[in-house]
Write an enzyme that holds these catalytic residues in place. Structure first.
Site, short mmCIF file in Angstrom:
data_model
loop_
_atom_site.label_atom_id
_atom_site.label_comp_id
_atom_site.label_asym_id
_atom_site.label_seq_id
_atom_site.Cartn_x
_atom_site.Cartn_y
_atom_site.Cartn_z
N ASN A 99 -16.32 -67.16 -1.31
CA ASN A 99 -17.59 -68.02 -2.15
C ASN A 99 -17.50 -67.79 -3.61
OD1 ASN A 99 -19.34 -69.00 0.30
ND2 ASN A 99 -18.96 -66.78 1.02
N ALA A 123 -9.80 -66.92 -1.85
CA ALA A 123 -9.96 -66.57 -0.33
C ALA A 123 -11.08 -67.73 0.10
CB ALA A 123 -10.71 -65.04 -0.42
N HIS A 124 -11.54 -67.32 1.10
CA HIS A 124 -12.34 -68.32 1.94
C HIS A 124 -13.46 -68.87 1.10
CE1 HIS A 124 -15.80 -65.68 2.55
NE2 HIS A 124 -14.63 -64.53 2.59
N ASP A 125 -13.86 -70.03 1.46
CA ASP A 125 -15.08 -70.92 0.97
C ASP A 125 -15.21 -70.92 -0.57
OD1 ASP A 125 -16.44 -71.39 3.73
OD2 ASP A 125 -16.48 -69.32 3.65
#
Ligand code: UDP
Length: 210
Positions: free
Chosen positions: A151, A131-133
């Site tokens: 993250n 997922a993101h980041d």
């Protein structure tokens, strides 16, 4: 003429061959396996026999889950002037601002969302997601269905087992998986995992071998 070798003729290599055929369909590429144990002189070659083939363009994909072996074979290929290529299943989803290093294998149903950096020779097996980041190092391996939420930072050579879940971090405090750490099948990781440790269970804890 271009010859592509799938390095590793065992189970994973045989899952990668059809993805490669699909990716290079219609381009007149010939495909072989390289395997140091299973070479048969026909469609499974030794590395040296592959390098000696007549095709002017030769490339290789490292279809071996063990990341230490991948690093060794990457060096072997580069020393012999063999390019390393990756593969992406036709239904893989990669969204915005995703940088992926050389040699990545993204199997069927893999999903990488947005703002992600991934190093060299990444393996994401069936249904894994990032997922993101997230920031992922070199030679990292995701087994089928590994779930990496937003993250999360994963260092080189870490292995995330089948169906393991990595809890979402935050921009100022990402969840960290250290270099060479192993996350067991089905583990639910809620805290940072130090380098070299194996964590299992829910919530995941270090595996004690005593
Ligand atoms: N292998 C190889 N050279 C090496 C190490 C491994 O050709 O230096 C081959 C090994 O003979 C085996 C395959 O890579 O056929 C790895 O298969 P394995 O079943 O260990 O793993 P997987 O297919 O699940 O990655």
């Amino acid at each position: 003429m271009h010859c592509i070798a799938i390095y590793g003729a065992s189970g994973f290599g045989r899952e990668i061959m059809p993805l490669m055929r699909q990716q290079y369909a219609g381009e007149g590429v010939s495909f072989v396996y390289i395997d140091d144990e299973m070479a048969n002189g026909q469609n499974i070659l030794t590395f040296d026999a592959f390098v000696a083939r007549p095709e002017p363009q030769k490339s290789c994909i490292l279809a071996i889950a063990n990341s230490t072996i991948r690093e060794k074979l990457e060096a072997r290929c580069l020393a012999a002037g063999v390019a390393i290529i990756g593969v992406k299943g036709s239904n893989v989803i990669v969204l915005d601002n995703v940088e992926i290093g050389e040699g990545a294998i993204l199997c069927g149903f893999v999903h990488l969302t947005s703002d992600i950096r991934v190093g060299r020779q990444f393996h994401a097996n069936l249904y894994a997601y990032v997922a993101h980041d997230c920031v992922i190092g070199d030679f990292v391996t995701f087994a089928p269905g590994a779930k990496c939420n937003g993250n999360v930072h994963i260092d080189d050579h870490a292995y995330i087992g089948t169906g393991a879940i990595l809890k979402q971090g935050t921009p100022d405090k990402p969840l960290r998986i250290g270099r060479g750490a192993v996350i067991g099948m089905g583990a639910v990781v809620t805290k940072d995992v130090p380098a070299g440790e194996t964590w299992i269970g829910n919530p995941a804890r270090p595996l004690r071998r005593d």
